[in-house]
Scaffold this motif. Structure first.
Motif, PDB file in Angstrom:
ATOM      1  N   THR A 137       1.067  -0.980   0.089  1.00 12.36           N
ATOM      2  CA  THR A 137      -0.004  -0.188  -0.176  1.00 12.36           C
ATOM      3  C   THR A 137       0.842   1.387  -0.037  1.00 12.36           C
ATOM      4  OG1 THR A 137      -0.077   0.097   2.367  1.00 12.36           O
ATOM      5  CG2 THR A 137      -1.866  -1.223   1.331  1.00 12.36           C
ATOM      6  N   ARG A 138       0.336   2.336  -0.505  1.00 17.02           N
ATOM      7  CA  ARG A 138       1.135   3.580  -0.665  1.00 17.02           C
ATOM      8  C   ARG A 138       0.123   4.582  -0.171  1.00 17.02           C
ATOM      9  NH1 ARG A 138       4.018   6.827  -5.632  1.00 17.02           N
ATOM     10  NH2 ARG A 138       4.779   8.560  -4.517  1.00 17.02           N
ATOM     11  N   LEU A 139       0.537   5.498   0.914  1.00 14.49           N
ATOM     12  CA  LEU A 139      -0.376   6.521   1.445  1.00 14.49           C
ATOM     13  C   LEU A 139      -0.746   7.574   0.382  1.00 14.49           C
ATOM     14  CD1 LEU A 139      -1.639   7.821   3.987  1.00 14.49           C
ATOM     15  CD2 LEU A 139       0.432   8.830   4.341  1.00 14.49           C
ATOM     16  N   ARG A 140      -1.663   7.878   0.073  1.00  9.92           N
ATOM     17  CA  ARG A 140      -1.877   9.008  -1.177  1.00  9.92           C
ATOM     18  C   ARG A 140      -2.765  10.163  -0.592  1.00  9.92           C
ATOM     19  NH1 ARG A 140      -2.192   7.640  -6.394  1.00  9.92           N
ATOM     20  NH2 ARG A 140      -2.783   9.898  -6.323  1.00  9.92           N
ATOM     21  N   GLY A 141      -3.332   9.960   0.813  1.00 12.57           N
ATOM     22  CA  GLY A 141      -4.107  11.168   1.356  1.00 12.57           C
ATOM     23  C   GLY A 141      -4.844  10.782   2.895  1.00 12.57           C
ATOM     24  N   LEU A 142      -5.255  11.780   3.179  1.00 10.66           N
ATOM     25  CA  LEU A 142      -5.980  11.932   4.758  1.00 10.66           C
ATOM     26  C   LEU A 142      -7.396  12.368   4.457  1.00 10.66           C
ATOM     27  CD1 LEU A 142      -3.086  13.587   6.927  1.00 10.66           C
ATOM     28  CD2 LEU A 142      -3.560  10.924   6.570  1.00 10.66           C
ATOM     29  N   LEU A 143      -8.354  11.392   5.337  1.00  9.52           N
ATOM     30  CA  LEU A 143      -9.602  11.725   5.279  1.00  9.52           C
ATOM     31  C   LEU A 143      -9.859  12.658   6.265  1.00  9.52           C
ATOM     32  CD1 LEU A 143     -11.117   8.021   4.734  1.00  9.52           C
ATOM     33  CD2 LEU A 143     -10.785   9.860   3.051  1.00  9.52           C
ATOM     34  N   GLN A 144     -10.525  13.733   6.062  1.00  5.34           N
ATOM     35  CA  GLN A 144     -10.668  14.932   7.285  1.00  5.34           C
ATOM     36  C   GLN A 144     -12.433  15.196   7.098  1.00  5.34           C
ATOM     37  OE1 GLN A 144      -8.105  17.868   6.425  1.00  5.34           O
ATOM     38  NE2 GLN A 144      -7.607  18.406   8.515  1.00  5.34           N
ATOM     39  N   ASP A 145     -12.819  15.572   8.381  1.00  9.58           N
ATOM     40  CA  ASP A 145     -14.234  15.875   8.492  1.00  9.58           C
ATOM     41  C   ASP A 145     -14.155  17.646   8.542  1.00  9.58           C
ATOM     42  OD1 ASP A 145     -13.669  16.761  11.061  1.00  9.58           O
ATOM     43  OD2 ASP A 145     -14.650  15.094  11.944  1.00  9.58           O
ATOM     44  N   ALA A 146     -15.543  18.171   8.404  1.00 11.52           N
ATOM     45  CA  ALA A 146     -15.619  19.604   8.396  1.00 11.52           C
ATOM     46  C   ALA A 146     -15.102  20.281   9.937  1.00 11.52           C
ATOM     47  CB  ALA A 146     -17.148  19.786   8.539  1.00 11.52           C
ATOM     48  N   GLU A 147     -14.622  19.468  10.875  1.00  7.35           N
ATOM     49  CA  GLU A 147     -14.175  20.109  12.080  1.00  7.35           C
ATOM     50  C   GLU A 147     -12.574  19.855  12.074  1.00  7.35           C
ATOM     51  OE1 GLU A 147     -16.915  18.194  12.571  1.00  7.35           O
ATOM     52  OE2 GLU A 147     -18.051  20.049  12.565  1.00  7.35           O
ATOM     53  N   GLY A 148     -11.952  19.242  10.853  1.00 12.03           N
ATOM     54  CA  GLY A 148     -10.534  19.109  10.750  1.00 12.03           C
ATOM     55  C   GLY A 148     -10.041  18.011  11.155  1.00 12.03           C
ATOM     56  N   GLN A 149     -10.935  17.110  11.736  1.00 15.00           N
ATOM     57  CA  GLN A 149     -10.332  15.768  12.518  1.00 15.00           C
ATOM     58  C   GLN A 149     -10.079  14.828  11.285  1.00 15.00           C
ATOM     59  OE1 GLN A 149     -12.791  14.408  15.638  1.00 15.00           O
ATOM     60  NE2 GLN A 149     -11.951  12.302  15.649  1.00 15.00           N
ATOM     61  N   ILE A 150      -8.951  14.107  11.587  1.00 10.16           N
ATOM     62  CA  ILE A 150      -8.590  13.096  10.640  1.00 10.16           C
ATOM     63  C   ILE A 150      -9.481  11.880  10.913  1.00 10.16           C
ATOM     64  CG2 ILE A 150      -6.527  11.667   9.696  1.00 10.16           C
ATOM     65  CD1 ILE A 150      -6.538  14.802   9.186  1.00 10.16           C
ATOM     66  N   ARG A 151     -10.006  11.379   9.868  1.00  6.27           N
ATOM     67  CA  ARG A 151     -10.969  10.216   9.993  1.00  6.27           C
ATOM     68  C   ARG A 151     -10.416   8.993   9.457  1.00  6.27           C
ATOM     69  NH1 ARG A 151     -16.008  11.746  10.398  1.00  6.27           N
ATOM     70  NH2 ARG A 151     -16.601   9.565  10.671  1.00  6.27           N
ATOM     71  N   GLY A 152      -9.329   9.123   8.632  1.00  9.24           N
ATOM     72  CA  GLY A 152      -8.922   7.748   7.949  1.00  9.24           C
ATOM     73  C   GLY A 152      -7.865   8.086   6.921  1.00  9.24           C
ATOM     74  N   VAL A 153      -7.492   7.305   6.182  1.00 12.52           N
ATOM     75  CA  VAL A 153      -6.611   7.492   4.933  1.00 12.52           C
ATOM     76  C   VAL A 153      -7.131   7.107   3.638  1.00 12.52           C
ATOM     77  CG1 VAL A 153      -4.791   6.974   6.676  1.00 12.52           C
ATOM     78  CG2 VAL A 153      -5.548   5.001   5.217  1.00 12.52           C
ATOM     79  N   ILE A 154      -6.266   7.631   2.588  1.00 15.90           N
ATOM     80  CA  ILE A 154      -6.541   7.184   1.208  1.00 15.90           C
ATOM     81  C   ILE A 154      -5.410   6.584   1.066  1.00 15.90           C
ATOM     82  CG2 ILE A 154      -6.953   7.907  -1.051  1.00 15.90           C
ATOM     83  CD1 ILE A 154      -7.937  10.743   0.206  1.00 15.90           C
ATOM     84  N   VAL A 155      -5.327   5.156   0.497  1.00 12.50           N
ATOM     85  CA  VAL A 155      -4.286   4.334  -0.236  1.00 12.50           C
ATOM     86  C   VAL A 155      -4.415   3.790  -1.322  1.00 12.50           C
ATOM     87  CG1 VAL A 155      -3.554   4.023   2.374  1.00 12.50           C
ATOM     88  CG2 VAL A 155      -5.063   2.166   0.931  1.00 12.50           C
ATOM     89  N   GLU A 156      -3.257   3.725  -2.085  1.00 13.47           N
ATOM     90  CA  GLU A 156      -3.149   3.029  -3.444  1.00 13.47           C
ATOM     91  C   GLU A 156      -2.790   1.687  -3.066  1.00 13.47           C
ATOM     92  OE1 GLU A 156      -1.221   3.384  -7.684  1.00 13.47           O
ATOM     93  OE2 GLU A 156      -1.027   5.158  -6.373  1.00 13.47           O
ATOM     94  N   GLN A 157      -3.297   0.677  -3.774  1.00 12.11           N
ATOM     95  CA  GLN A 157      -2.890  -0.663  -3.561  1.00 12.11           C
ATOM     96  C   GLN A 157      -3.242  -1.303  -4.938  1.00 12.11           C
ATOM     97  OE1 GLN A 157      -4.530  -3.189  -0.447  1.00 12.11           O
ATOM     98  NE2 GLN A 157      -2.576  -4.395  -0.349  1.00 12.11           N
ATOM     99  N   ALA A 158      -2.405  -2.191  -5.573  1.00 13.35           N
ATOM    100  CA  ALA A 158      -2.370  -2.619  -6.764  1.00 13.35           C
ATOM    101  C   ALA A 158      -3.024  -1.752  -8.006  1.00 13.35           C
ATOM    102  CB  ALA A 158      -3.288  -3.818  -6.988  1.00 13.35           C
ATOM    103  N   GLY A 159      -2.680  -0.389  -7.768  1.00 10.96           N
ATOM    104  CA  GLY A 159      -3.266   0.379  -8.834  1.00 10.96           C
ATOM    105  C   GLY A 159      -4.623   1.183  -8.660  1.00 10.96           C
ATOM    106  N   GLN A 160      -5.280   0.611  -7.590  1.00 14.42           N
ATOM    107  CA  GLN A 160      -6.648   1.217  -7.000  1.00 14.42           C
ATOM    108  C   GLN A 160      -6.523   1.949  -6.031  1.00 14.42           C
ATOM    109  OE1 GLN A 160      -9.404   0.049  -8.983  1.00 14.42           O
ATOM    110  NE2 GLN A 160      -7.922  -0.653 -10.284  1.00 14.42           N
ATOM    111  N   ILE A 161      -7.361   2.989  -5.780  1.00 15.60           N
ATOM    112  CA  ILE A 161      -7.622   3.700  -4.567  1.00 15.60           C
ATOM    113  C   ILE A 161      -8.660   3.313  -3.611  1.00 15.60           C
ATOM    114  CG2 ILE A 161      -8.087   6.213  -3.912  1.00 15.60           C
ATOM    115  CD1 ILE A 161      -5.587   5.990  -5.329  1.00 15.60           C
ATOM    116  N   HIS A 162      -8.245   3.387  -2.448  1.00 13.66           N
ATOM    117  CA  HIS A 162      -8.969   2.952  -1.404  1.00 13.66           C
ATOM    118  C   HIS A 162      -9.205   3.729  -0.246  1.00 13.66           C
ATOM    119  CE1 HIS A 162      -9.105  -1.370  -3.047  1.00 13.66           C
ATOM    120  NE2 HIS A 162      -7.919  -1.021  -3.300  1.00 13.66           N
TER     121      HIS A 162
END
Length: 509
Positions: free
Chosen positions: A157-182
């Motif tokens: 997996t490769r880290l591609r982003g952070l999930l964030q809500d309207a209050e600025g809290q980090i809620r998870g991650v965006i990763v790339e695996q086998a060419g697909q974004i999860h």
């Protein structure tokens, strides 16, 4: 097209070095999901560490002495309370790793066999077979990780982003695996993504570590500290290889000397501690000798000699692979990018300025390294603060607000990355000046204009912009156009949005 989103009800750890796996182990009994690009025990700086772990493990030592040495090496920027915390918990951290199976060298009485390294006032570095500490420690921690039912490891997996809500809290991650974004949501995210050394042309650690965790955290609004302070290991083995093999600092602790091409020992002319001077001093001395055409070599013939194959097997093998026999020849050496003292600001429990986000290891700034990390404190910091981050993150509760930020960051093409690495080494290396840093920032502007706000470009921008702003020399940050150190050193604390405008944008105005 919407990315596939899954939920992880536990601690999500990005990175599988010593900090990341320590965090995952400490998260028990909460579930921990570890995301890593390479298989376990590969692609992380921890496995490449040679010297060992510094801790007050002998009767002649004390945690307060270790803390004092840490503060002194940091050139006025170390947080003394954090240094004390690291030193107080250091011996227990080493013993915990030994209990997991890390085969530290032992003396005849069964105690830890300890070596002296630069800027330490006592012999306190616990080693494994001379220069095998990182590999052996990671092997033990990896085995312990795989044996734990609460930990799941997902490689590739490769880290591609952070999930964030309207209050600025980090809620998870965006990763790339086998060419697909999860997208993966979680109550707590721990970034243990390593440093920025892969942004430099010659490094001593895995080149894929390019500051992406730092860049993504900064883009999300996290507070960043001291990004201008980049440590160059003085004695990378100069055999034309990238990454460069490392001649561990323990060799100088054993009595190896730095000599020039004429066979003259030169370190005493640069610092009264000679070979055991702080790393930044030694790196600049070697840089100066090479720049003057005199060359630089590490002469361990008398200090180690025929004992090389058993005492320092990794160094011995690396030298032989480059046509150098260190038993009878001095080792050609040059400074190489080795460690990033700056990072994402955390408290003593690994929490960042963004709710839901923790950081540990080299991507974090705990306050213990200052302007010049003390030798062999990096593995110790990873273990101590990684464990603290995992224990804190296991108490996190899932937020319910809507996620509003979920875009993957663009990827910098390899050809552009190659040009950036050359420029980082040339303009933000061992010796810097304002003109060169300005050129570097202009290049970063051009690359961002062409390829977007890539995470590694953001990490490079933070380093270059803060190096330009700090118009003084301090620790590992040496400005040839401003060589004087400040009377009262102050740390850098900055967010990406508060960076000073680049020279390019100023010129455009």
């Amino acid at each position: 097209m919407m990315a596939h989103r899954t939920q992880h009800d536990g601690v999500l750890v990005v990175g599988a070095g010593l900090a990341g796996l320590s965090a995952a182990l400490a998260a028990a009994p909460r579930k921990a999901l570890v995301l890593t690009g390479a298989p376990l025990n590969h692609g992380c700086s921890s496995a490449w560490a040679q010297g060992g772990m510094a801790a007050a493990l002998s009767d002649e030592d004390d945690w307060a002495l270790h803390a004092a040495d840490t503060v002194a090496a940091g050139a006025g920027l170390v947080d003394p309370e954090r240094a004390a915390l690291l030193a107080r918990e250091g011996a227990a951290a080493v013993r915990t790793l030994a209990a997991l199976g890390a085969p530290f060298d032992r003396d005849a009485a069964g105690g830890f066999s300890l070596s002296l390294e630069a800027a330490h006032s006592r012999a306190r570095v616990a080693r494994v077979k001379g220069d095998q500490a990182g590999r052996a420690i990671m092997a033990a921690v990896t085995a312990a990780t795989l044996a734990q039912p609460h930990i799941e490891v997902r490689s590739g997996t490769r880290l591609r982003g952070l999930l964030q809500d309207a209050e600025g809290q980090i809620r998870g991650v965006i990763v790339e695996q086998a060419g697909q974004i999860h997208e993966i949501t979680a109550p707590a995210v721990i970034l243990a993504t390593g440093g920025i050394v892969g942004l430099y042309a010659v490094t001593t650690t895995p080149p894929e570590l390019r500051g992406e965790g730092l860049g993504l955290a900064a883009s999300a609004g996290a507070m960043i500290a001291d990004p201008e302070f980049v440590q160059f290991h003085p004695t990378a083995i100069d055999i034309g290889r990238d990454p460069a093999p490392l001649a561990t600092e323990a060799l100088r602790g054993e009595g190896a000397l730095l000599i020039n091409g004429a066979g003259e020992a030169f370190m005493a002319a640069y610092h009264p501690a000679a070979e055991l001077a702080p790393r930044d001093v030694v790196a600049r001395a070697i840089h100066a000798e090479r720049a003057a055409g005199r060359g630089a070599f590490l002469d361990a013939r008398a200090a180690v000699g025929d004992h090389f194959p058993d005492a320092f097997p990794a160094v011995f093998a690396a030298c032989l692979s480059g046509g150098v026999d260190p038993r009878v020849q001095p080792i050609p050496v040059a400074p190489a990018c080795h460690y990033h003292m700056g990072g994402i600001v955390t408290d003593e429990h690994g929490a960042t300025s963004l709710a839901g986000l923790y950081a540990a290891g080299e991507c974090a700034s705990t306050g213990v390294h200052g302007a010049n990390r003390l030798a062999s404190n990096s593995l110790l910091e990873a273990a101590v603060f990684g464990t603290r981050a995992g224990a804190a993150a296991r108490e996190a509760v899932e937020a319910r607000s809507r996620i509003v930020r979920s875009a993957a960051s663009p990827v910098l093409p390899e050809a552009a990355l190659s040009g950036l690495r050359i420029a980082m080494s040339a303009e933000a290396g061992v010796v810097r000046d304002g003109a060169g840093l300005g050129r570097l920032i202009s290049l970063i502007d051009d690359l961002q204009g062409a390829y977007g706000a890539c995470a590694d470009l953001t990490a490079a921008r933070l380093t270059a912009a803060c190096a330009l702003t700090r118009a003084e020399s301090l620790g590992a940050h040496f400005r040839i156009d401003a060589p004087e150190a400040p009377a009262e050193p102050k740390r850098t604390f900055v967010t990406l949005s508060a960076l000073p405008p680049s020279p390019t944008s100023i010129a455009a105005e």
